[in-house]
Scaffold this active site. Structure first.
Site, mmCIF file in Angstrom:
data_model
loop_
_atom_site.group_PDB
_atom_site.id
_atom_site.type_symbol
_atom_site.label_atom_id
_atom_site.label_comp_id
_atom_site.label_asym_id
_atom_site.label_seq_id
_atom_site.Cartn_x
_atom_site.Cartn_y
_atom_site.Cartn_z
ATOM 1 C CB THR A 125 10.160 45.526 44.360
ATOM 2 O OG1 THR A 125 10.250 46.191 45.635
ATOM 3 C CG2 THR A 125 11.465 44.802 44.066
ATOM 4 N N GLY A 174 17.652 44.322 51.560
ATOM 5 C CA GLY A 174 16.312 43.923 51.134
ATOM 6 C C GLY A 174 15.947 42.563 51.688
ATOM 7 C CE1 TYR A 230 9.585 44.912 39.770
ATOM 8 C CE2 TYR A 230 7.862 43.280 39.354
ATOM 9 C CZ TYR A 230 9.069 43.628 39.935
ATOM 10 O OH TYR A 230 9.772 42.699 40.676
ATOM 11 C CG ASP A 269 22.026 55.024 42.652
ATOM 12 O OD1 ASP A 269 21.747 54.183 41.764
ATOM 13 O OD2 ASP A 269 21.379 56.069 42.801
ATOM 14 C CE LYS A 280 13.364 42.480 38.354
ATOM 15 N NZ LYS A 280 14.579 42.671 39.200
#
Length: 301
Positions: A72, A10, A135, A46, A139
């Protein structure tokens, strides 16, 4: 230092690898589907596969684990909440638990979207959380599961992340999108009713490494000192392109827009500027302003 980076392909994870290698740290990385081009040990993982993660840990002698893996896609999270909560909420807690059992330092990356965006001041780490979309909810759950599992964890909240990929040098995020549209002389509607403190991935990665090296724990905000609108951010990019490439980049290409005019699955908070005083105190240095961060990606722009 022997470091395991979860999510090494990422934008943030690749920069963590690059910065750590530059400091002669020994690095290992994991990736979900696309293997990064670093010449280090790499493992497909994963993040929901705790057994696989445990096997990787037990086959090595790491000092710390830094989790950059996440779902994300904000609208994608809204459309698939169970998947979002599994990756962003439950999995980080399991990774932290395994690390705590082995007395390994653990760092987890979170987001400014844990806040509702209604505050008139910058958000300190202690400010009340109130996410407005799946989201942010997922988080925030991740933060809570990590804290419960590992009382010495480091939790870092970032905002509006952009930068160059640590392995390929490819510009990613807001500046890439704006720069591409401007070079094509295409009009760009940019929000004037949103404010953020952008986090350049390379700078955030170096800061994370410094925090791990200093054994800092708890929650910290990592972002620039500049609290700006996307429209203002776009104008800074336009000015850079015009100056560095001697291009005719008319200011009229940037159009003022508002979030209310855009139909999206997930709500975005309007004002999530982060207070970076904690990290500045911990490392005894200022976080950069946006101008300095843009200097660092000038070649990519």
């Amino acid at each position: 230092m022997q470091l395991l980076v979860v999510g090494a392909n990422g934008l943030l994870g690749s920069n963590v690898i690059a910065k750590a290698l530059a400091r002669d740290w020994e690095c290992t990385g994991t990736y979900h589907s696309t293997e990064p081009t670093f010449d280090i040990p790499l493992h497909e993982l994963d993040v929901r596969d705790t057994d696989r993660f445990t096997t990787i840990l037990d086959a090595n002698e790491f000092d710390a684990v830094l989790n950059c893996a996440a779902m994300t896609d904000v609208d994608g999270c809204e459309e698939n909440p169970e998947h979002a909560h599994a990756i962003n909420g439950a999995a980080p807690g399991e990774l932290a638990r395994v690390c705590a059992d082995r007395e390994l330092a653990f760092c987890h990356v979170s987001t400014d979207y844990v806040f509702d965006g209604d505050a008139e001041r910058r958000y300190a780490e202690s400010a009340p959380t109130n996410p407005q979309q799946v989201y942010g909810e997922s988080k925030l759950t991740g933060e809570r599961t990590v804290r419960k599992a590992h009382d010495g964890a480091l939790l870092a909240r970032l905002s509006f992340v952009y930068g160059t990929h640590g392995a390929t040098g490819t510009l990613t995020g807001f500046p890439a999108w704006v720069g591409d549209r401007l070079r094509k002389a295409e009009s760009i509607p940019l929000f004037t009713d949103q404010t953020v403190t952008p986090s350049r991935a390379g700078q955030a990665a170096a800061t994370l490494i410094d925090l791990l090296a200093a054994d800092v724990t708890g929650t910290v905000h990592i972002a620039s000192r500049s609290c700006i609108t996307p429209y203002e951010f776009g104008e800074r990019i336009r000015e850079r392109l015009a100056a560095s490439r001697s291009m005719d980049v008319p200011a009229e290409l940037l159009a003022e827009g508002s979030q209310s005019a855009v139909d999206r699955a997930a709500t975005r908070p309007l004002h999530t500027c982060l207070d970076v005083g904690t990290v500045e105190h911990a490392l005894d240095r200022d976080q950069p302003a946006l101008a300095g961060d843009l200097d660092s990606i000038a070649d990519a722009l």
